[in-house]
Design a protein around this motif. Structure first.
Motif, short mmCIF file in Angstrom:
data_model
loop_
_atom_site.label_atom_id
_atom_site.label_comp_id
_atom_site.label_asym_id
_atom_site.label_seq_id
_atom_site.Cartn_x
_atom_site.Cartn_y
_atom_site.Cartn_z
N GLY A 127 0.80 -1.23 0.00
CA GLY A 127 0.00 0.00 0.00
C GLY A 127 0.82 1.27 0.00
N ILE A 128 2.13 1.15 -0.17
CA ILE A 128 3.01 2.32 -0.15
C ILE A 128 3.24 2.79 -1.57
N ALA A 129 2.95 4.07 -1.84
CA ALA A 129 3.11 4.61 -3.19
C ALA A 129 3.58 6.06 -3.10
N PRO A 130 4.28 6.53 -4.14
CA PRO A 130 4.79 7.91 -4.11
C PRO A 130 3.67 8.94 -4.25
N VAL A 131 3.87 10.07 -3.57
CA VAL A 131 2.99 11.23 -3.68
C VAL A 131 3.88 12.45 -3.85
N ASN A 132 3.75 13.13 -4.98
CA ASN A 132 4.57 14.32 -5.28
C ASN A 132 6.06 14.05 -5.16
N GLY A 133 6.50 12.89 -5.64
CA GLY A 133 7.93 12.58 -5.65
C GLY A 133 8.49 12.10 -4.32
N LYS A 134 7.65 12.00 -3.29
CA LYS A 134 8.11 11.54 -1.98
C LYS A 134 7.25 10.36 -1.55
N VAL A 135 7.87 9.38 -0.92
CA VAL A 135 7.17 8.21 -0.44
C VAL A 135 7.23 8.21 1.07
N SER A 136 6.09 8.03 1.73
CA SER A 136 6.04 8.01 3.19
C SER A 136 5.15 6.90 3.68
#
Length: 181
Positions: A127-136
């Protein structure tokens, strides 16, 4: 016919209600038998550092202690606090080698998987995916605190691009093992 209560009774009743509300709110915060801040750090810090180190054993992560701050609620009058309860924080980070071809998403997934193996609870690695070039991703260790793992692709102007990985740790509001008040 009802007679209005004298003002002093109304003030006393209001004060008792406020005290009862404050006591009820504080009672749920920290159980006296719960972990101390040191116990939380013992449960959280070293397993997290080990998980980060295992992602790339060739690179030594940097560690930055954030320290502790009091989180005890203000007293009944609202003009003072104490450090009987504290929140602690720290930061662990590293810069992957430019030759490391894993994406920020892959790096966060690896850290999450290793932390979950050490007792952390959090998002499933899929369920981890990048958002605006950052992954958290944020994980919790019940009774201790939380960790936020972040990775992004860095493009410096004078060096080859690389990925950075950072873990921010924060304890819950816990009993301060150093407080003697």
């Amino acid at each position: 016919m009802s007679r209005p209560l004298p003002l002093t009774w109304a003030l006393r009743a209001a004060a008792l209600l406020a005290l009862a509300g404050t006591t009820t709110a504080c009672a749920g915060r920290v159980d006296p038998s719960a972990r101390s801040d040191r116990q939380a750090w013992d449960a959280m810090y070293q397993p997290t550092l080990d998980a980060v180190k295992a992602v790339d054993p060739r690179i030594k992560p940097d560690e930055s202690p954030g320290g502790h701050s009091g989180c005890h609620p203000t007293d009944f009058i609202g003009d003072s606090t104490d450090d009987s309860e504290v929140i602690g924080s720290a930061y662990i980070y590293f810069y992957a080698s430019p030759s490391d071809k894993r994406s920020p998403t892959q790096l966060v997934r690896e850290v999450v998987t290793r932390m979950e193996a050490k007792g952390w609870k959090g998002p499933h690695p899929d369920g981890i995916a990048p958002v605006n070039g950052k992954v958290s991703a944020t994980l919790k260790m019940p009774g201790s605190g939380s960790a936020t793992i972040t990775s992004k692709h860095e493009r410096p102007t004078v060096a080859p691009p690389f990925n950075s990985v950072a873990v921010s740790l924060t304890t819950e509001c816990l009993r301060n093992s150093d407080w003697h008040g």
